[in-house]
Design a protein around this motif. Sequence first.
Motif, PDB file in Angstrom:
ATOM      1  N   GLU A 102       0.829  -1.203   0.000  1.00 23.40           N
ATOM      2  CA  GLU A 102       0.000   0.000   0.000  1.00 23.40           C
ATOM      3  C   GLU A 102       0.867   1.257   0.000  1.00 23.40           C
ATOM      4  OE1 GLU A 102      -3.279  -0.126  -0.358  1.00 23.40           O
ATOM      5  OE2 GLU A 102      -3.123  -2.314  -0.399  1.00 23.40           O
ATOM      6  N   LEU A 103       1.957   1.234   0.759  1.00 21.29           N
ATOM      7  CA  LEU A 103       2.883   2.363   0.735  1.00 21.29           C
ATOM      8  C   LEU A 103       3.474   2.552  -0.660  1.00 21.29           C
ATOM      9  CD1 LEU A 103       4.877   1.985   4.082  1.00 21.29           C
ATOM     10  CD2 LEU A 103       3.407   3.896   3.431  1.00 21.29           C
ATOM     11  N   ALA A 104       3.862   1.454  -1.282  1.00 25.69           N
ATOM     12  CA  ALA A 104       4.473   1.526  -2.612  1.00 25.69           C
ATOM     13  C   ALA A 104       3.517   2.120  -3.641  1.00 25.69           C
ATOM     14  CB  ALA A 104       4.930   0.140  -3.053  1.00 25.69           C
ATOM     15  N   GLU A 105       2.227   1.861  -3.470  1.00 25.27           N
ATOM     16  CA  GLU A 105       1.255   2.396  -4.430  1.00 25.27           C
ATOM     17  C   GLU A 105       1.229   3.917  -4.408  1.00 25.27           C
ATOM     18  OE1 GLU A 105      -3.422   1.935  -5.718  1.00 25.27           O
ATOM     19  OE2 GLU A 105      -2.432   0.382  -4.559  1.00 25.27           O
ATOM     20  N   THR A 106       1.506   4.514  -3.263  1.00 23.72           N
ATOM     21  CA  THR A 106       1.468   5.975  -3.175  1.00 23.72           C
ATOM     22  C   THR A 106       2.555   6.635  -4.016  1.00 23.72           C
ATOM     23  OG1 THR A 106       2.918   6.134  -1.235  1.00 23.72           O
ATOM     24  CG2 THR A 106       0.558   5.809  -0.822  1.00 23.72           C
ATOM     25  N   GLY A 108       3.676   4.954  -6.909  1.00 21.36           N
ATOM     26  CA  GLY A 108       3.614   4.304  -8.214  1.00 21.36           C
ATOM     27  C   GLY A 108       4.463   3.064  -8.367  1.00 21.36           C
ATOM     28  N   LEU A 109       4.820   2.394  -7.247  1.00 26.20           N
ATOM     29  CA  LEU A 109       5.692   1.215  -7.327  1.00 26.20           C
ATOM     30  C   LEU A 109       5.017  -0.049  -6.799  1.00 26.20           C
ATOM     31  CD1 LEU A 109       9.118   2.718  -6.166  1.00 26.20           C
ATOM     32  CD2 LEU A 109       8.414   2.125  -8.496  1.00 26.20           C
ATOM     33  N   GLU A 111       3.299  -2.507  -8.200  1.00 26.28           N
ATOM     34  CA  GLU A 111       3.516  -3.750  -8.943  1.00 26.28           C
ATOM     35  C   GLU A 111       4.906  -4.324  -8.661  1.00 26.28           C
ATOM     36  OE1 GLU A 111       3.455  -5.378 -13.568  1.00 26.28           O
ATOM     37  OE2 GLU A 111       2.477  -3.484 -13.046  1.00 26.28           O
ATOM     38  N   ARG A 112       5.894  -3.453  -8.645  1.00 25.51           N
ATOM     39  CA  ARG A 112       7.265  -3.903  -8.410  1.00 25.51           C
ATOM     40  C   ARG A 112       7.430  -4.443  -6.986  1.00 25.51           C
ATOM     41  NH1 ARG A 112      12.604  -0.001  -9.126  1.00 25.51           N
ATOM     42  NH2 ARG A 112      14.176  -1.493  -8.340  1.00 25.51           N
ATOM     43  N   VAL A 113       6.906  -3.725  -6.018  1.00 25.98           N
ATOM     44  CA  VAL A 113       7.059  -4.127  -4.622  1.00 25.98           C
ATOM     45  C   VAL A 113       6.213  -5.354  -4.294  1.00 25.98           C
ATOM     46  CG1 VAL A 113       6.572  -3.415  -2.239  1.00 25.98           C
ATOM     47  CG2 VAL A 113       7.771  -1.867  -3.800  1.00 25.98           C
ATOM     48  N   SER A 114       4.986  -5.399  -4.781  1.00 26.18           N
ATOM     49  CA  SER A 114       4.113  -6.531  -4.457  1.00 26.18           C
ATOM     50  C   SER A 114       4.643  -7.842  -5.033  1.00 26.18           C
ATOM     51  CB  SER A 114       2.683  -6.275  -4.943  1.00 26.18           C
ATOM     52  OG  SER A 114       2.629  -6.150  -6.346  1.00 26.18           O
ATOM     53  N   ALA A 115       5.347  -7.768  -6.156  1.00 26.20           N
ATOM     54  CA  ALA A 115       5.946  -8.979  -6.723  1.00 26.20           C
ATOM     55  C   ALA A 115       7.004  -9.543  -5.782  1.00 26.20           C
ATOM     56  CB  ALA A 115       6.559  -8.670  -8.084  1.00 26.20           C
ATOM     57  N   ILE A 116       7.789  -8.660  -5.178  1.00 25.59           N
ATOM     58  CA  ILE A 116       8.803  -9.105  -4.213  1.00 25.59           C
ATOM     59  C   ILE A 116       8.115  -9.642  -2.956  1.00 25.59           C
ATOM     60  CG2 ILE A 116      10.798  -8.415  -2.826  1.00 25.59           C
ATOM     61  CD1 ILE A 116      11.249  -6.139  -4.855  1.00 25.59           C
ATOM     62  N   THR A 117       7.071  -8.948  -2.495  1.00 26.45           N
ATOM     63  CA  THR A 117       6.318  -9.391  -1.321  1.00 26.45           C
ATOM     64  C   THR A 117       5.782 -10.799  -1.530  1.00 26.45           C
ATOM     65  OG1 THR A 117       5.639  -7.120  -0.818  1.00 26.45           O
ATOM     66  CG2 THR A 117       4.341  -8.894   0.167  1.00 26.45           C
ATOM     67  N   GLU A 118       5.182 -11.046  -2.681  1.00 29.00           N
ATOM     68  CA  GLU A 118       4.593 -12.352  -2.958  1.00 29.00           C
ATOM     69  C   GLU A 118       5.646 -13.450  -2.930  1.00 29.00           C
ATOM     70  OE1 GLU A 118       1.555 -15.133  -4.006  1.00 29.00           O
ATOM     71  OE2 GLU A 118       1.533 -13.122  -3.152  1.00 29.00           O
ATOM     72  N   ARG A 119       6.799 -13.203  -3.511  1.00 27.88           N
ATOM     73  CA  ARG A 119       7.857 -14.215  -3.517  1.00 27.88           C
ATOM     74  C   ARG A 119       8.372 -14.482  -2.102  1.00 27.88           C
ATOM     75  NH1 ARG A 119      12.622 -12.941  -7.170  1.00 27.88           N
ATOM     76  NH2 ARG A 119      13.076 -15.139  -6.719  1.00 27.88           N
ATOM     77  N   ALA A 120       8.495 -13.433  -1.302  1.00 34.17           N
ATOM     78  CA  ALA A 120       8.958 -13.604   0.081  1.00 34.17           C
ATOM     79  C   ALA A 120       7.947 -14.380   0.908  1.00 34.17           C
ATOM     80  CB  ALA A 120       9.233 -12.245   0.709  1.00 34.17           C
ATOM     81  N   ALA A 139      12.292   5.349   0.205  1.00 26.35           N
ATOM     82  CA  ALA A 139      13.050   6.482   0.758  1.00 26.35           C
ATOM     83  C   ALA A 139      12.396   7.814   0.400  1.00 26.35           C
ATOM     84  CB  ALA A 139      14.488   6.445   0.239  1.00 26.35           C
ATOM     85  N   ASP A 140      12.322   8.696   1.378  1.00 23.88           N
ATOM     86  CA  ASP A 140      11.805  10.063   1.269  1.00 23.88           C
ATOM     87  C   ASP A 140      10.285  10.142   1.322  1.00 23.88           C
ATOM     88  OD1 ASP A 140      12.779  12.710   1.276  1.00 23.88           O
ATOM     89  OD2 ASP A 140      12.108  12.994  -0.784  1.00 23.88           O
ATOM     90  N   LEU A 141       9.612   9.033   1.548  1.00 23.08           N
ATOM     91  CA  LEU A 141       8.150   9.062   1.676  1.00 23.08           C
ATOM     92  C   LEU A 141       7.780   9.739   2.998  1.00 23.08           C
ATOM     93  CD1 LEU A 141       5.656   7.903   0.096  1.00 23.08           C
ATOM     94  CD2 LEU A 141       5.696   6.023   1.735  1.00 23.08           C
ATOM     95  N   PRO A 142       6.863  10.700   2.986  1.00 22.74           N
ATOM     96  CA  PRO A 142       6.502  11.404   4.229  1.00 22.74           C
ATOM     97  C   PRO A 142       5.678  10.518   5.163  1.00 22.74           C
ATOM     98  CG  PRO A 142       5.161  12.169   2.398  1.00 22.74           C
ATOM     99  CD  PRO A 142       6.204  11.275   1.793  1.00 22.74           C
TER     100      PRO A 142
END
Length: 300
Positions: A102-106, A108-109, A111-120, A139-142
């Motif tokens: 959910e953080l990654a979606e804010t 625009g990432l 798809e990239r992050v969830s793919a790693i999450t699923e594999r882990a 990094a740098d997300l408020p």
Amino acid sequence: MTLVATLIANESRPAITDAVLAEARAVMATEHQPRILNGEIAAELLIPGEAAAAPALARRLRAAFAAEPFDVAVLPVGRHRRKRLFLADMDSTMIEQECIDELAETIGLRERVSAITERAMRGEIAFEPALRERVALLADLPLAAIEGLIRDRITLTPGALTLVRTLKAHGVHTCLVSGGFTLFAGPIAAAIGFDEAHATTLGVRDGRLTGTVEEPIVGRETKRATLIALRSRFGLDPAETLAVGDGANDLDMLAEAGLGVAFRAKPKVAAAARVQVDHGDLTALLYLQGFAASEFVTAA
């Protein structure tokens, strides 16, 4: 030794009919009448037998009802059937989301992050380096983004509040233990009513994420160690402990618990756990302990 077979459907799709119970009695070769825990949602049957026979009987019952929309479990009936310590994973277990996705979606990432999450979560890659890789992308997300996500996007899994409230009303110590982040786990644990929470701490500077995590990361070894430490603190028998999770980093905790439940879990986790819940909501963990719906605590 006596065993108990529990059949659990989802409240939205009642399925434990008289015909189902009659067939279950035949499959289990038991003369005991079923105990109805909640209408056509949950029921249990006593089965004469030794604990060692439970896994084979569970497989037999599961095979007989493979096409039906309910979960089955066969467990020993003993003096520790109702547990005194409960540990739960957070992401995709007590809540319906993966917070890091959910953080990654804010930004625009997703798809990239969830793919790693699923594999882990499937155990295809090690949890700790996968977490560091994903966090670096944030990094740098408020911090304000996290507050907004908790308010607007995070939803509790059905049954979460009733599960924890009921356990606490019966004197159970409850602990949320997450490979996710304290910034989420603290507010979510408080909202559900957990007694304590353990999670990974994100690096923060000037109100923004640094893209790093503070050690130690709460992975599979830490989750197991937390269960053991709490069990020791309260002087409990291993059989008095209950744990639930869905991902590979929960495997050691589930194996250590007196009753480890794989909740809508990844295949590797479901295969290893003693009990799998795929259809029921989180109140399934109460039915597995012999609670009837009339005993549930649904209000704070």
